[in-house]
Design a protein around this motif. Sequence first.
Motif, PDB file in Angstrom:
ATOM      1  N   SER A  74      48.810  94.597  46.466  1.00 22.24           N
ATOM      2  CA  SER A  74      48.132  95.310  47.545  1.00 22.24           C
ATOM      3  C   SER A  74      49.060  96.321  48.208  1.00 22.24           C
ATOM      4  CB  SER A  74      47.571  94.330  48.579  1.00 22.24           C
ATOM      5  OG  SER A  74      48.570  93.425  49.018  1.00 22.24           O
ATOM      6  N   ALA A  75      50.345  95.981  48.315  1.00 23.89           N
ATOM      7  CA  ALA A  75      51.303  96.931  48.881  1.00 23.89           C
ATOM      8  C   ALA A  75      51.393  98.184  48.020  1.00 23.89           C
ATOM      9  CB  ALA A  75      52.674  96.277  49.011  1.00 23.89           C
ATOM     10  N   LEU A  76      51.399  98.010  46.702  1.00 27.06           N
ATOM     11  CA  LEU A  76      51.452  99.152  45.804  1.00 27.06           C
ATOM     12  C   LEU A  76      50.200 100.016  45.942  1.00 27.06           C
ATOM     13  CD1 LEU A  76      52.774 100.767  43.577  1.00 27.06           C
ATOM     14  CD2 LEU A  76      51.938  99.090  41.913  1.00 27.06           C
ATOM     15  N   CYS A  77      49.043  99.369  46.049  1.00 32.58           N
ATOM     16  CA  CYS A  77      47.801 100.127  46.246  1.00 32.58           C
ATOM     17  C   CYS A  77      47.886 100.994  47.497  1.00 32.58           C
ATOM     18  CB  CYS A  77      46.615  99.169  46.361  1.00 32.58           C
ATOM     19  SG  CYS A  77      46.147  98.327  44.831  1.00 32.58           S
ATOM     20  N   MET A  78      48.348 100.413  48.592  1.00 31.34           N
ATOM     21  CA  MET A  78      48.393 101.149  49.849  1.00 31.34           C
ATOM     22  C   MET A  78      49.472 102.212  49.847  1.00 31.34           C
ATOM     23  SD  MET A  78      47.474  98.287  52.771  1.00 31.34           S
ATOM     24  CE  MET A  78      48.712  97.067  52.286  1.00 31.34           C
ATOM     25  N   ALA A  79      50.646 101.874  49.311  1.00 33.84           N
ATOM     26  CA  ALA A  79      51.749 102.840  49.303  1.00 33.84           C
ATOM     27  C   ALA A  79      51.404 104.063  48.478  1.00 33.84           C
ATOM     28  CB  ALA A  79      53.020 102.178  48.764  1.00 33.84           C
ATOM     29  N   ILE A  99      59.455  90.935  41.128  1.00 38.81           N
ATOM     30  CA  ILE A  99      58.363  91.606  40.420  1.00 38.81           C
ATOM     31  C   ILE A  99      57.844  92.765  41.247  1.00 38.81           C
ATOM     32  CG2 ILE A  99      56.040  91.326  39.476  1.00 38.81           C
ATOM     33  CD1 ILE A  99      56.720  88.371  38.972  1.00 38.81           C
ATOM     34  N   ALA A 100      57.628  92.511  42.538  1.00 34.93           N
ATOM     35  CA  ALA A 100      57.117  93.571  43.417  1.00 34.93           C
ATOM     36  C   ALA A 100      58.041  94.775  43.410  1.00 34.93           C
ATOM     37  CB  ALA A 100      56.956  93.033  44.840  1.00 34.93           C
ATOM     38  N   ARG A 101      59.318  94.538  43.585  1.00 30.35           N
ATOM     39  CA  ARG A 101      60.268  95.651  43.664  1.00 30.35           C
ATOM     40  C   ARG A 101      60.315  96.436  42.348  1.00 30.35           C
ATOM     41  NH1 ARG A 101      63.388  95.292  48.258  1.00 30.35           N
ATOM     42  NH2 ARG A 101      63.588  93.233  49.258  1.00 30.35           N
ATOM     43  N   ARG A 102      60.202  95.729  41.236  1.00 32.84           N
ATOM     44  CA  ARG A 102      60.238  96.395  39.938  1.00 32.84           C
ATOM     45  C   ARG A 102      59.061  97.353  39.781  1.00 32.84           C
ATOM     46  NH1 ARG A 102      58.271  93.757  35.507  1.00 32.84           N
ATOM     47  NH2 ARG A 102      58.817  91.735  36.435  1.00 32.84           N
ATOM     48  N   TYR A 103      57.876  96.921  40.180  1.00 27.91           N
ATOM     49  CA  TYR A 103      56.691  97.785  40.060  1.00 27.91           C
ATOM     50  C   TYR A 103      56.695  98.898  41.098  1.00 27.91           C
ATOM     51  CZ  TYR A 103      54.488  95.027  36.416  1.00 27.91           C
ATOM     52  OH  TYR A 103      54.197  94.426  35.213  1.00 27.91           O
ATOM     53  N   TRP A 104      57.179  98.609  42.306  1.00 29.30           N
ATOM     54  CA  TRP A 104      57.276  99.669  43.309  1.00 29.30           C
ATOM     55  C   TRP A 104      58.209 100.775  42.827  1.00 29.30           C
ATOM     56  CZ3 TRP A 104      58.382  95.901  47.976  1.00 29.30           C
ATOM     57  CH2 TRP A 104      57.199  95.176  48.260  1.00 29.30           C
ATOM     58  N   GLN A 105      59.320 100.357  42.212  1.00 26.17           N
ATOM     59  CA  GLN A 105      60.273 101.347  41.692  1.00 26.17           C
ATOM     60  C   GLN A 105      59.651 102.157  40.563  1.00 26.17           C
ATOM     61  OE1 GLN A 105      63.902  99.715  40.058  1.00 26.17           O
ATOM     62  NE2 GLN A 105      65.000 101.636  40.350  1.00 26.17           N
ATOM     63  N   GLU A 106      58.962 101.486  39.654  1.00 25.71           N
ATOM     64  CA  GLU A 106      58.332 102.193  38.544  1.00 25.71           C
ATOM     65  C   GLU A 106      57.290 103.196  39.043  1.00 25.71           C
ATOM     66  OE1 GLU A 106      55.914 101.268  34.365  1.00 25.71           O
ATOM     67  OE2 GLU A 106      56.900  99.634  35.458  1.00 25.71           O
ATOM     68  N   VAL A 109      57.464 104.495  44.618  1.00 22.77           N
ATOM     69  CA  VAL A 109      57.141 104.349  46.040  1.00 22.77           C
ATOM     70  C   VAL A 109      58.094 103.395  46.759  1.00 22.77           C
ATOM     71  CG1 VAL A 109      54.691 104.875  45.676  1.00 22.77           C
ATOM     72  CG2 VAL A 109      55.476 102.485  45.604  1.00 22.77           C
ATOM     73  N   GLU A 110      59.169 102.972  46.090  1.00 26.45           N
ATOM     74  CA  GLU A 110      60.037 101.956  46.690  1.00 26.45           C
ATOM     75  C   GLU A 110      60.675 102.430  47.989  1.00 26.45           C
ATOM     76  OE1 GLU A 110      60.654 103.633  44.014  1.00 26.45           O
ATOM     77  OE2 GLU A 110      62.749 104.236  43.889  1.00 26.45           O
ATOM     78  N   GLN A 111      60.896 103.740  48.128  1.00 25.92           N
ATOM     79  CA  GLN A 111      61.506 104.257  49.345  1.00 25.92           C
ATOM     80  C   GLN A 111      60.530 104.260  50.514  1.00 25.92           C
ATOM     81  OE1 GLN A 111      64.762 104.852  49.539  1.00 25.92           O
ATOM     82  NE2 GLN A 111      64.880 104.246  47.385  1.00 25.92           N
ATOM     83  N   ARG A 112      59.257 104.086  50.209  1.00 24.25           N
ATOM     84  CA  ARG A 112      58.222 104.098  51.235  1.00 24.25           C
ATOM     85  C   ARG A 112      57.934 102.706  51.773  1.00 24.25           C
ATOM     86  NH1 ARG A 112      53.558 107.228  48.678  1.00 24.25           N
ATOM     87  NH2 ARG A 112      55.251 108.728  48.509  1.00 24.25           N
ATOM     88  N   ILE A 113      58.495 101.674  51.129  1.00 24.18           N
ATOM     89  CA  ILE A 113      58.179 100.284  51.465  1.00 24.18           C
ATOM     90  C   ILE A 113      59.417  99.565  51.982  1.00 24.18           C
ATOM     91  CG2 ILE A 113      57.296  98.084  50.614  1.00 24.18           C
ATOM     92  CD1 ILE A 113      55.838  99.629  48.412  1.00 24.18           C
ATOM     93  N   GLU A 114      59.285  98.934  53.129  1.00 25.03           N
ATOM     94  CA  GLU A 114      60.341  98.087  53.681  1.00 25.03           C
ATOM     95  C   GLU A 114      59.868  96.643  53.640  1.00 25.03           C
ATOM     96  OE1 GLU A 114      62.986  97.424  57.755  1.00 25.03           O
ATOM     97  OE2 GLU A 114      61.123  98.568  57.825  1.00 25.03           O
ATOM     98  N   LEU A 115      60.561  95.797  52.876  1.00 28.08           N
ATOM     99  CA  LEU A 115      60.222  94.379  52.781  1.00 28.08           C
ATOM    100  C   LEU A 115      61.080  93.604  53.756  1.00 28.08           C
ATOM    101  CD1 LEU A 115      58.666  92.092  51.413  1.00 28.08           C
ATOM    102  CD2 LEU A 115      60.424  92.054  49.622  1.00 28.08           C
ATOM    103  N   ARG A 116      60.439  93.026  54.767  1.00 25.19           N
ATOM    104  CA  ARG A 116      61.141  92.250  55.796  1.00 25.19           C
ATOM    105  C   ARG A 116      60.898  90.775  55.535  1.00 25.19           C
ATOM    106  NH1 ARG A 116      61.482  95.353  60.708  1.00 25.19           N
ATOM    107  NH2 ARG A 116      62.281  93.452  61.674  1.00 25.19           N
TER     108      ARG A 116
END
Length: 215
Positions: A74-79, A99-106, A109-116
């Motif tokens: 869902s984060a990838l969809c929104m980002a 897994i999430a970080r790998r797909y965000w990078q691919e 959009v990884e620079q747009r997402i902050e995982l807290r």
Amino acid sequence: MTGRTLYLDDSLYDYLQRVSLRETPLLARLREETQALPEARWQVAPEQGQLLAWLVSLIGARRVIEVGTFTGYSALCMAQAMPEGRLTCCDLAGDYHAIARRYWQEAGVEQRIELRLGPALETLATLEAGVFDLVFIDADKANYPLYLEQALVLLRQGGVLVFDNTLWSGRVLQAAPDSADTRAIQQLNAALGVDERVALSMLPLGDGMTLCHKR
């Protein structure tokens, strides 16, 4: 015209996906990889992810919060629906975040997402009030009523709040549930139904999604 919401059997659900779902190959791969995990039931349905992306695009969201991220579908969809801005994801530590970080990078959009990482209630308490465009809640159900109050503080006027699992596989109908999660969802649904701070619509999408518009 129909006087009530339709029940989707497998054939009608397949039709819904076939004619309306625009899932990219990357999102499909992420969803398929997630299905192999023991916690696969935490995954949102693809049509839910598409609705979240549509909402982000519709309101031009630039500051978004997600509570409960899992493998990041869902984060990838929104980002991907945000041409610019910041998505703050709140979750407890888990191996599936790799897994999430790998797909965000691919997806780029990884620079747009902050995982807290940490208890979401604590993370939300550190964020700036009244500036967020959209908040999506899909985490520990027992804290849903508390997430409601924090989200309304964080959202700007006109912002959108989305809760997942608000039909809870029908368990919301239980008269005296033993589960704290079920009781909390019942409490949330009852409170939202009379809460004048928001306009709302509960949708029979996935396991139930409630959309709220902050007045």
